[in-house]
Design a protein around this motif. Structure first.
Motif, PDB file in Angstrom:
ATOM      1  N   GLU A  82       0.816  -1.209   0.000  1.00 29.92           N
ATOM      2  CA  GLU A  82       0.000   0.000   0.000  1.00 29.92           C
ATOM      3  C   GLU A  82       0.850   1.260   0.000  1.00 29.92           C
ATOM      4  N   GLY A  83       2.184   1.095  -0.016  1.00 32.57           N
ATOM      5  CA  GLY A  83       3.071   2.247  -0.033  1.00 32.57           C
ATOM      6  C   GLY A  83       3.411   2.802   1.336  1.00 32.57           C
ATOM      7  N   LYS A  84       2.969   2.138   2.398  1.00 31.85           N
ATOM      8  CA  LYS A  84       3.279   2.607   3.747  1.00 31.85           C
ATOM      9  C   LYS A  84       4.662   2.099   4.175  1.00 31.85           C
ATOM     10  N   GLU A  85       5.244   2.793   5.155  1.00 33.51           N
ATOM     11  CA  GLU A  85       6.512   2.351   5.732  1.00 33.51           C
ATOM     12  C   GLU A  85       6.246   1.666   7.063  1.00 33.51           C
ATOM     13  N   GLY A  96      11.048 -19.487   3.293  1.00 38.90           N
ATOM     14  CA  GLY A  96       9.687 -19.346   3.803  1.00 38.90           C
ATOM     15  C   GLY A  96       9.177 -20.640   4.382  1.00 38.90           C
ATOM     16  N   PRO A  97       7.836 -20.734   4.502  1.00 37.38           N
ATOM     17  CA  PRO A  97       6.824 -19.761   4.082  1.00 37.38           C
ATOM     18  C   PRO A  97       6.818 -18.497   4.966  1.00 37.38           C
ATOM     19  N   PHE A  98       6.504 -17.361   4.338  1.00 32.20           N
ATOM     20  CA  PHE A  98       6.526 -16.080   5.028  1.00 32.20           C
ATOM     21  C   PHE A  98       5.104 -15.611   5.338  1.00 32.20           C
ATOM     22  N   PRO A  99       4.947 -14.775   6.369  1.00 36.24           N
ATOM     23  CA  PRO A  99       3.620 -14.259   6.744  1.00 36.24           C
ATOM     24  C   PRO A  99       3.152 -13.187   5.766  1.00 36.24           C
ATOM     25  N   THR A 100       2.540 -13.603   4.673  1.00 38.67           N
ATOM     26  CA  THR A 100       2.149 -12.664   3.614  1.00 38.67           C
ATOM     27  C   THR A 100       1.073 -11.675   4.058  1.00 38.67           C
ATOM     28  N   HIS A 101       0.357 -11.973   5.153  1.00 41.10           N
ATOM     29  CA  HIS A 101      -0.693 -11.047   5.608  1.00 41.10           C
ATOM     30  C   HIS A 101      -0.111  -9.706   6.067  1.00 41.10           C
ATOM     31  N   LEU A 102       1.212  -9.668   6.290  1.00 48.58           N
ATOM     32  CA  LEU A 102       1.846  -8.415   6.709  1.00 48.58           C
ATOM     33  C   LEU A 102       2.013  -7.449   5.541  1.00 48.58           C
ATOM     34  N   GLN A 131       6.427  -5.621   0.858  1.00 50.84           N
ATOM     35  CA  GLN A 131       6.914  -5.852  -0.500  1.00 50.84           C
ATOM     36  C   GLN A 131       8.219  -6.657  -0.466  1.00 50.84           C
ATOM     37  N   ASP A 132       8.333  -7.630  -1.377  1.00 52.52           N
ATOM     38  CA  ASP A 132       9.555  -8.436  -1.509  1.00 52.52           C
ATOM     39  C   ASP A 132      10.041  -8.911  -0.138  1.00 52.52           C
ATOM     40  N   ALA A 172      14.049  -9.762   4.173  1.00 49.77           N
ATOM     41  CA  ALA A 172      14.445 -10.530   5.360  1.00 49.77           C
ATOM     42  C   ALA A 172      15.843 -11.114   5.183  1.00 49.77           C
ATOM     43  N   PHE A 173      16.114 -11.681   3.998  1.00 52.00           N
ATOM     44  CA  PHE A 173      17.433 -12.272   3.736  1.00 52.00           C
ATOM     45  C   PHE A 173      18.521 -11.199   3.798  1.00 52.00           C
ATOM     46  N   GLU A 174      18.253 -10.039   3.197  1.00 51.24           N
ATOM     47  CA  GLU A 174      19.225  -8.943   3.228  1.00 51.24           C
ATOM     48  C   GLU A 174      19.537  -8.527   4.662  1.00 51.24           C
TER      49      GLU A 174
END
Length: 613
Positions: free
Chosen positions: A97-100, A125-131, A134-135, A140-142
């Motif tokens: 949504e463009g939020k930080e 993963g699997p990652f919590p996509t509900h959060l 983006q990417d 997380a890896f970075e």
């Protein structure tokens, strides 16, 4: 823990989980969360000490909440507390949504904990996509590897946000100045649309005021008014009789000027009306072009999908509008051919660009005529006001003081005060623009300092080390779907890839469905253990914990499992930290030695979860 307790079964009345943990600084806490009972499972109770392994008496306790807004940022949020306990500084990332938002702890734990049901379904993963981050996997890896690329991107993001704020401030201030200029009928020159370094170097700003069909710099006009006021104040106020001849001459002069301005106003009004009509016509044409462009693009999309509707028209037998046959037309056949959809789209694109340019030019002319017309009306009103004053003076007593002279002094003083106020207001706003331009230059300078390369040398070294470790572990674990030395880590997605030979040549493909299910498990072991190796270095953000729940998925051979345990033992000796593996295999199957002090084996003969005595 929720409904029934085996064997029995017995109904669960109350249940909770307690966990004691220690961080790298040697601080210990005990965490308790209720599963069933009177207390909500969003409540987390924390004792500041070893309540399970120590005496546990009179330890200070704090209560926190989780799985509610603010859990990661507020003081009472458990995830904020846990982040500080683990000594992690989480970066801000973008949502869809463009939020930080913060890179939540939940996005990192797929690298630290693999649960049995869903955890083995993907390498990352699997990652919590509900959060809605983006990417998420990349971010997380970075962070876990603490790549400079992440810091550069975050710095660039912060600076670009600042730049966007500067542009908004500039646009708002410039719009405010333009509104004042329209209200007071003045022109502003030397005011660029966007902030720039040139604006600070070039002092081209000026305020122009309209007087009798001309635009005069406000400073020059103010000097003229001050000289006029000085002359008026130096004169003794004349009587009407003394000034009668001069007033009659001024009356004729003003009448002639008023007639000239009226003619100019009519001409300007005509230009204004024509330009307005032209502006409206261009808007309608541009709207029609946009509509045609949309329809043609939709038609091209349908054609690419395989639709045949409308293609008969290419043969000249069907009308493209009404779709009726046109075999018996009166006019002779023409050899010309209609443009193809692609050509039509390109033509409409060029037409749209041309009309957009015309619309912008027309808008500028439209505003210029509007301003000139307003200036013309202001001149007319000022002349009419002076005419009324002179006529009123001429019909008054010849022995009385000239009201026209007195009025001229008053109106000159008022005009000077108005111009001074206008100039002060505009220059205050100009100072705001100067501040915005300075910040713009500062931000642009910092942006240029950020390296343009995707990764730093340190990043490339880390990724190369991670890649080599991954290959060695794949070989050790018995990975057979591809030669381990051909497996690489994508620099774009950080997922394992391999070069495969296709009809179009060698291409890089993600390791996914092409490998066996058991090799998918081996790949995840190798990936997580290679990442764990960085937990012993200060250059990474790994918390030094890895929990694997039933790693022997997809009927992986005991030999591979033994290799996993050996590698886990070796990694913890080198990097420190703790690896917890839960498995239903027996120690005999895995050949685990109970004498090895680096391995703590806990064997459960019965159910792990039992009733509290």
């Amino acid at each position: 823990m929720r409904e029934e307790l085996l064997p029995g079964p017995e109904t669960v009345v109350a249940s909770y989980v307690m966990l004691e943990m220690q961080n790298a600084a040697g601080e210990t806490i005990t965490v308790m969360r209720h599963v069933v009972g009177e207390k909500d499972n969003k409540l987390i109770q924390v004792w500041m000490g070893p309540k399970l392994s120590g005496p546990g008496n009179r330890l200070p306790r704090k209560d926190f909440f989780t799985f509610d807004p603010g859990a990661a940022q507020r003081e009472a949020g458990f995830h904020r507390f846990l982040t500080e306990f683990l000594n992690l500084e989480l970066p801000y990332v973008q949502t869809y949504e463009g939020k930080e938002v913060l890179l939540y702890l939940e996005t990192l734990f797929p690298f630290y904990f693999v649960e049995q049901k869903r955890g083995w379904s993907a390498t990352l993963g699997p990652f919590p996509t509900h959060l809605r981050v983006q990417d998420m996997a990349l971010r997380a890896f970075e962070f876990v590897l603490n790549l400079d690329a992440q810091k550069w991107r975050l710095k660039r993001q912060v600076l670009e946000d600042r730049l966007e704020g500067v542009s908004r401030q500039w646009k708002h201030t410039r719009g405010e100045m333009a509104a004042i200029a329209r209200r007071d009928i003045v022109k502003l020159e030397g005011l660029p649309v966007e902030p720039s370094a040139e604006f600070l170097l070039e002092d081209d700003f000026d305020i122009l005021v309209p007087r009798m069909g001309e635009w005069i710099a406000i400073d020059s006009y103010q000097l003229h008014l001050m000289d006029l006021l000085e002359d008026l104040n130096a004169q003794d106020a004349p009587t009407v009789g003394e000034e009668k001849s001069a007033l009659e001459g001024r009356l004729e002069e003003l009448t002639n000027k008023l007639d000239e301005i009226a003619v100019d106003a009519v001409e300007l009004h005509g230009r204004f009306s024509r330009e307005k009509a032209e502006h409206t016509s261009i808007e309608r044409r541009l709207s029609a072009i946009n509509d045609d462009l949309r329809k043609n693009r939709d038609a091209l999309k349908l054609k690419n999908f395989g639709s045949l509707i409308g293609q008969e028209g290419d043969q000249g037998q069907v009308c493209p509008t009404c779709h009726q046959g046109i075999e018996f037309e009166l006019l002779p056949e023409q050899s010309s051919k209609a443009m193809a959809l692609e050509e039509n789209i390109n033509f409409l694109d060029s037409q749209r660009s041309m009309y957009q340019s015309m619309l912008e030019s027309s808008g500028q002319k439209f505003e210029a005529y509007q301003l000139q017309l307003s200036a013309c009306h202001e001149d007319q009103e000022r002349l009419r006001s002076e005419l009324r004053s002179i006529r009123s003076t001429l019909i008054s007593s010849s022995q009385g003081l000239s009201a026209s002279h007195i009025r001229k002094i008053v109106t000159t003083e008022q005009e000077l005060a108005k111009l001074a106020s206008l100039e002060s207001t505009l220059y205050e706003l100009l100072e705001v623009l100067h501040d915005s331009a300075k910040e713009y230059v500062d931000v642009m300078g910092q942006l240029k300092e950020i390296p343009s390369a995707q990764f730093s040398k340190a990043d490339l070294t880390k990724l190369a080390g991670f890649e080599e470790s991954l290959r060695q572990k794949l070989d050790r674990f018995g990975f057979r779907s591809y030669p381990p030395h051909k497996v690489k880590i994508s620099r774009d997605t950080f997922r394992p890839i391999v070069e495969v030979d296709t009809a179009s040549g060698m291409v890089e493909a993600e390791l996914n469905f092409e490998m066996s299910a058991s090799d998918g498990i081996r790949l995840k072991w190798a990936f997580l253990l290679s990442l764990f190796e960085f937990s012993g270095t200060k250059s990474a953000n790994h918390i030094g914990l890895l929990i694997l729940d039933e790693p022997g998925q997809q009927e992986v051979e005991d030999l591979s499992l033994r290799a996993l345990l050996e590698d886990a033992q070796l990694v913890t000796k080198q990097a420190g930290g703790q690896i917890i593996i839960g498995t239903s295999e027996t120690p005999e199957q895995l050949e685990i030695s109970s004498d090895d002090p680096s391995i703590n084996t806990i064997h459960f003969e019965d159910y792990i979860i039992t009733k509290v005595n």
